[in-house]
Design a protein around this motif. Structure first.
Motif, PDB file in Angstrom:
ATOM      1  N   GLN A  78      27.783  55.306  55.410  1.00 33.36           N
ATOM      2  CA  GLN A  78      28.629  54.497  56.292  1.00 33.36           C
ATOM      3  C   GLN A  78      28.694  53.050  55.812  1.00 33.36           C
ATOM      4  O   GLN A  78      29.755  52.427  55.847  1.00 33.36           O
ATOM      5  N   GLU A  79      27.558  52.531  55.365  1.00 24.61           N
ATOM      6  CA  GLU A  79      27.567  51.147  54.858  1.00 24.61           C
ATOM      7  C   GLU A  79      28.452  51.026  53.625  1.00 24.61           C
ATOM      8  O   GLU A  79      29.241  50.084  53.511  1.00 24.61           O
ATOM      9  N   ILE A  80      28.314  51.957  52.699  1.00 23.42           N
ATOM     10  CA  ILE A  80      29.114  51.912  51.471  1.00 23.42           C
ATOM     11  C   ILE A  80      30.596  52.050  51.808  1.00 23.42           C
ATOM     12  O   ILE A  80      31.430  51.279  51.309  1.00 23.42           O
ATOM     13  N   THR A  81      30.941  52.995  52.673  1.00 27.32           N
ATOM     14  CA  THR A  81      32.339  53.191  53.056  1.00 27.32           C
ATOM     15  C   THR A  81      32.912  51.935  53.698  1.00 27.32           C
ATOM     16  O   THR A  81      34.021  51.502  53.361  1.00 27.32           O
ATOM     17  N   GLY A  82      32.158  51.345  54.603  1.00 28.19           N
ATOM     18  CA  GLY A  82      32.625  50.122  55.261  1.00 28.19           C
ATOM     19  C   GLY A  82      32.861  48.992  54.279  1.00 28.19           C
ATOM     20  O   GLY A  82      33.836  48.235  54.397  1.00 28.19           O
ATOM     21  N   LEU A  83      31.991  48.874  53.292  1.00 27.41           N
ATOM     22  CA  LEU A  83      32.142  47.818  52.283  1.00 27.41           C
ATOM     23  C   LEU A  83      33.326  48.112  51.367  1.00 27.41           C
ATOM     24  O   LEU A  83      34.123  47.217  51.055  1.00 27.41           O
ATOM     25  N   LEU A  84      33.482  49.351  50.951  1.00 27.75           N
ATOM     26  CA  LEU A  84      34.609  49.708  50.080  1.00 27.75           C
ATOM     27  C   LEU A  84      35.951  49.458  50.762  1.00 27.75           C
ATOM     28  O   LEU A  84      36.931  49.107  50.107  1.00 27.75           O
ATOM     29  N   GLU A  85      35.995  49.608  52.075  1.00 27.92           N
ATOM     30  CA  GLU A  85      37.233  49.346  52.817  1.00 27.92           C
ATOM     31  C   GLU A  85      37.634  47.867  52.776  1.00 27.92           C
ATOM     32  O   GLU A  85      38.796  47.535  53.001  1.00 27.92           O
ATOM     33  N   ARG A  86      36.686  46.983  52.468  1.00 29.48           N
ATOM     34  CA  ARG A  86      36.967  45.549  52.434  1.00 29.48           C
ATOM     35  C   ARG A  86      37.204  45.013  51.011  1.00 29.48           C
ATOM     36  O   ARG A  86      37.337  43.808  50.815  1.00 29.48           O
ATOM     37  N   ILE A  87      37.268  45.888  50.021  1.00 33.58           N
ATOM     38  CA  ILE A  87      37.503  45.451  48.645  1.00 33.58           C
ATOM     39  C   ILE A  87      38.958  45.025  48.488  1.00 33.58           C
ATOM     40  O   ILE A  87      39.876  45.688  48.976  1.00 33.58           O
ATOM     41  N   ASP A  88      39.170  43.939  47.788  1.00 30.07           N
ATOM     42  CA  ASP A  88      40.510  43.408  47.527  1.00 30.07           C
ATOM     43  C   ASP A  88      41.189  44.255  46.450  1.00 30.07           C
ATOM     44  O   ASP A  88      40.754  44.241  45.291  1.00 30.07           O
ATOM     45  N   PRO A  89      42.258  44.978  46.803  1.00 29.45           N
ATOM     46  CA  PRO A  89      42.930  45.836  45.815  1.00 29.45           C
ATOM     47  C   PRO A  89      43.474  45.051  44.613  1.00 29.45           C
ATOM     48  O   PRO A  89      43.467  45.564  43.491  1.00 29.45           O
ATOM     49  N   ALA A  90      43.925  43.832  44.827  1.00 28.67           N
ATOM     50  CA  ALA A  90      44.463  43.031  43.714  1.00 28.67           C
ATOM     51  C   ALA A  90      43.354  42.650  42.737  1.00 28.67           C
ATOM     52  O   ALA A  90      43.555  42.686  41.512  1.00 28.67           O
ATOM     53  N   ALA A  91      42.182  42.297  43.251  1.00 28.38           N
ATOM     54  CA  ALA A  91      41.053  41.963  42.375  1.00 28.38           C
ATOM     55  C   ALA A  91      40.612  43.202  41.603  1.00 28.38           C
ATOM     56  O   ALA A  91      40.319  43.122  40.397  1.00 28.38           O
ATOM     57  N   PHE A  92      40.585  44.348  42.271  1.00 27.08           N
ATOM     58  CA  PHE A  92      40.233  45.597  41.597  1.00 27.08           C
ATOM     59  C   PHE A  92      41.234  45.875  40.469  1.00 27.08           C
ATOM     60  O   PHE A  92      40.848  46.235  39.351  1.00 27.08           O
ATOM     61  N   ALA A  93      42.517  45.698  40.745  1.00 27.81           N
ATOM     62  CA  ALA A  93      43.562  45.944  39.743  1.00 27.81           C
ATOM     63  C   ALA A  93      43.403  45.013  38.540  1.00 27.81           C
ATOM     64  O   ALA A  93      43.683  45.423  37.399  1.00 27.81           O
ATOM     65  N   ARG A  94      42.963  43.789  38.761  1.00 29.20           N
ATOM     66  CA  ARG A  94      42.747  42.866  37.633  1.00 29.20           C
ATOM     67  C   ARG A  94      41.626  43.370  36.724  1.00 29.20           C
ATOM     68  O   ARG A  94      41.700  43.252  35.497  1.00 29.20           O
ATOM     69  N   VAL A  95      40.590  43.949  37.313  1.00 29.78           N
ATOM     70  CA  VAL A  95      39.499  44.521  36.507  1.00 29.78           C
ATOM     71  C   VAL A  95      40.024  45.698  35.692  1.00 29.78           C
ATOM     72  O   VAL A  95      39.787  45.786  34.483  1.00 29.78           O
ATOM     73  N   VAL A  96      40.766  46.581  36.328  1.00 30.71           N
ATOM     74  CA  VAL A  96      41.346  47.713  35.609  1.00 30.71           C
ATOM     75  C   VAL A  96      42.217  47.213  34.469  1.00 30.71           C
ATOM     76  O   VAL A  96      42.119  47.704  33.334  1.00 30.71           O
ATOM     77  N   GLY A  97      43.048  46.213  34.732  1.00 32.36           N
ATOM     78  CA  GLY A  97      43.932  45.662  33.710  1.00 32.36           C
ATOM     79  C   GLY A  97      43.180  45.116  32.513  1.00 32.36           C
ATOM     80  O   GLY A  97      43.612  45.291  31.363  1.00 32.36           O
TER      81      GLY A  97
END
Length: 182
Positions: free
Chosen positions: A17-36
């Motif tokens: 539950q803690e991990i799921t709650g934290l993953l829900e707050r991840i910034d999709p744009a920041a994640f996309a920059r890492v992938v890029g």
């Protein structure tokens, strides 16, 4: 986390539950920059982190090797010098760990791109980094930085999943690169 949501005999659900709650707050744009950043072909990648963050970084580095990236973990005796055009990914909860900050400063001075995963986006490390993926840990029932470290590994596995989706026969190639010395 509400301790009443999970029966005490099933603590693994509380962690989930803690991990799921934290993953829900991840910034999709920041994640996309890492992938890029990892989509750029031919770049050498270096990974680092201290303590348990370093263990998460080592596990992620292995996966990036499995999908075909040239990867090194800083501090290993076979890691070459970081130079212009390389990438350095650092995991640091506080973003203030002296060794991690020092590595980022050296890498930037050499012309490498720096990615930081931290729960302190206003930290010294984040200020040096070209790309910051905030991992917004607020509270946790777990000891120390466990929630941060677990979530960083999951996020980097998600980067692998994203990248692998564009590689023909990705799982076959990954198995070919997996160690056969076990």
């Amino acid at each position: 986390m509400d301790q009443l949501e999970t029966p005490p005999a099933r603590p693994w659900l509380a962690v989930g539950q803690e991990i799921t709650g934290l993953l829900e707050r991840i910034d999709p744009a920041a994640f996309a920059r890492v992938v890029g950043a990892f989509e750029r072909q031919g770049r050498r990648w270096f990974f680092s982190g201290q303590g348990r963050s370093g263990l998460s970084a080592q596990m992620a580095a292995m996966r990036f090797m499995h999908i075909g990236h040239q990867v090194h973990f800083l501090g290993e005796v076979t890691a070459p010098s970081v130079r212009a055009g390389d990438g350095l990914l650092i995991i640091s909860g506080s973003g203030q760990t002296p060794v991690s900050v020092g590595f980022a400063e050296i890498a930037k001075a050499e012309g490498a791109e720096v990615i930081a995963l931290t729960h302190k986006p206003q930290s010294k490390l984040a200020g040096i980094a070209d790309i910051v993926l905030p991992v917004p840990v607020e509270t946790t029932a777990q000891f120390g930085g466990s929630l941060f470290e677990q979530t960083c590994l999951i996020l980097l596995d998600a980067v692998i999943l994203d990248l692998a989706s564009r590689i023909p026969n990705a799982h076959k190639l990954m198995w070919h690169r997996h160690t056969n010395m076990q």
